[in-house]
Enzyme design. Sequence first.
Site, PDB file in Angstrom:
ATOM      1  N   ASP A 199       0.836  -1.201   0.000  1.00 38.06           N
ATOM      2  CA  ASP A 199       0.000   0.000   0.000  1.00 38.06           C
ATOM      3  C   ASP A 199       0.873   1.254   0.000  1.00 38.06           C
ATOM      4  OD1 ASP A 199      -1.840   2.145   0.756  1.00 38.06           O
ATOM      5  OD2 ASP A 199      -3.211   0.550   1.335  1.00 38.06           O
ATOM      6  N   SER A 223      -7.285   4.149  -1.441  1.00 41.02           N
ATOM      7  CA  SER A 223      -7.077   2.702  -1.385  1.00 41.02           C
ATOM      8  C   SER A 223      -8.358   1.898  -1.548  1.00 41.02           C
ATOM      9  CB  SER A 223      -6.393   2.319  -0.064  1.00 41.02           C
ATOM     10  OG  SER A 223      -5.081   2.824  -0.019  1.00 41.02           O
ATOM     11  N   ASP A 253      -1.210  -0.136  -4.759  1.00 39.76           N
ATOM     12  CA  ASP A 253      -2.490   0.466  -5.109  1.00 39.76           C
ATOM     13  C   ASP A 253      -2.331   1.874  -5.642  1.00 39.76           C
ATOM     14  OD1 ASP A 253      -1.605   1.266  -2.613  1.00 39.76           O
ATOM     15  OD2 ASP A 253      -3.551   1.132  -1.633  1.00 39.76           O
TER      16      ASP A 253
END
Length: 543
Positions: free
Chosen positions: A102, A152, A420
């Site tokens: 992430d 996200s 992401d």
Amino acid sequence: MKTFVAISLVLCTLVATSLAASIDMPEIHNQFQLVGGSVSTAKTREGNLIDPNAMAKGKPGPEEEKNAQFWYDLAYEEIAKRLEQPQLDKRKAKNVILFLGDGMSLSTVAAARIHKGQLKGNTGEEDSLSFEKFPYTGLSRTYCSNAQVPDSACTATAYLCGVKTNIVALGITAAVSFNNCSGSEDPANQVDSIAAWAQAAGKATGIVTTTTLTHASPSGAYAKTTNRFFESDTDILTYGEGQNDPATCTDIATQLITQAPGKNFDVMLGGGIGKFLPNTITDPFNKKGERSDGVNLLSRWQGLHPGGVLAYNRNQLLSVNVSKITNLIGTFRSGVMSFNKMADPKEEPTLAEMTRKAIEVVSKRDGGYFLFVEGGLIDYGNHFNSPTYSLSETLQFEQAVQEALDITDPEETLIVVTSDHAHPLTISGYPGRGTPILGLNQDDTDVNGVKYATLNYAVGTNQYLDEHGQRIDLTDQIGAEDFIHPSYIHGTIGVHAGDDVGIFATGPQSHLFTGVMQQSTIPHLMAYASCIGNGPTLCDNED
């Protein structure tokens, strides 16, 4: 200045907290910044540093992109173009593992690679992360349906469900407007994830994260909601702007425990136990549960899975004998887990350890599996303008990837590593080879002769300026564990970036993960390789 001091104190307090303490990370994604809203509304959600209500409002998207089929067709076209090339790999992927870093921008990858080498005492630039050695690489386009720079949630919907949607939304099409619960509850607007496709094919499934089990990224595997912040019933009241309540919306934690595909997961490991417990119960970390409905979702899960086991610390997790259980949930913090640098090793497992245990669980099923593994705190480190933490978490992430490589069969397991979204972290100037990546660029100065950091952010909490607006010398500050790196634009916290992110693949059909592709094509490629889902698959070509 007050804002900076407040944010600095948040990070410094985290750093100074003893390792044995229960560390509660603040929620860094704040609804007001993400979708819009009034200041008074934002104050009711001051627990977040970035308010989600600022993200989606006033951001219309193209009309044709509101239909899921638009994205399916685009993905199928991208697959067809790749199939026009010689197909030397005929192997079917029995298993698929998707690793998600992430906020792991390509600059974060490069800086982490250098940091890894320098921790060994080398110059660093020549080193490599485990997934950088994969034979195939590509780029993912990360914009969401109504935003140039994504969050996200819309990205999770893309790389797990194969459809781009509006910012903050999960598992639904862009036809649903922000905080429209009736729209998100309508099956016509819902889209299934690759986890659901895998379950339909009889495969085992699971999620692993260092954030919460109900956080945006893992939720993309199972949740369908207009607002990623509806993690518990209490959150619906907090973030619903007075127009939503738990009677009209199903919160994310409830979806995970009571609805498919979440309730069918074989393994779930991460943080966030508070979202599953009523506020009348004290959790194992001495915090009150967050639910207002009085429901203990973990008890409900245990009732649905009498052969299942719950773990609350590292020792419990590592001692689980997977041959004697049917399902496994591990929740290792009230909220998100701790930065590895700050975690109590007796209490919190590493991402690599969670990955190994999850693979052990899903490998029990003969038909194969789909597993999602997220290094979620890379993003937190970058939001805090702290590459000290984001790079450390990236190295934890690459160790988890290596763990998976070590214990899986490369002939039957497709491993895909991606991110992401990016962060506006730069590696700048002309520092000499081996310059400490977390330090000052010793070879360059600004126009006033002041040296500057090699790593800088576009937006953040501290510009390090004197009373005349000139940059100050950071020689005596940079390199400290709690040092917040400089940024150009003063904000309450760091933000995301709209750059493309990397895709790294190895295993059966990994050659398809090359070139530039829409992020929403990723799950369709994994489905193609493993012969699941309703789109084109490798098995279509069998005689």
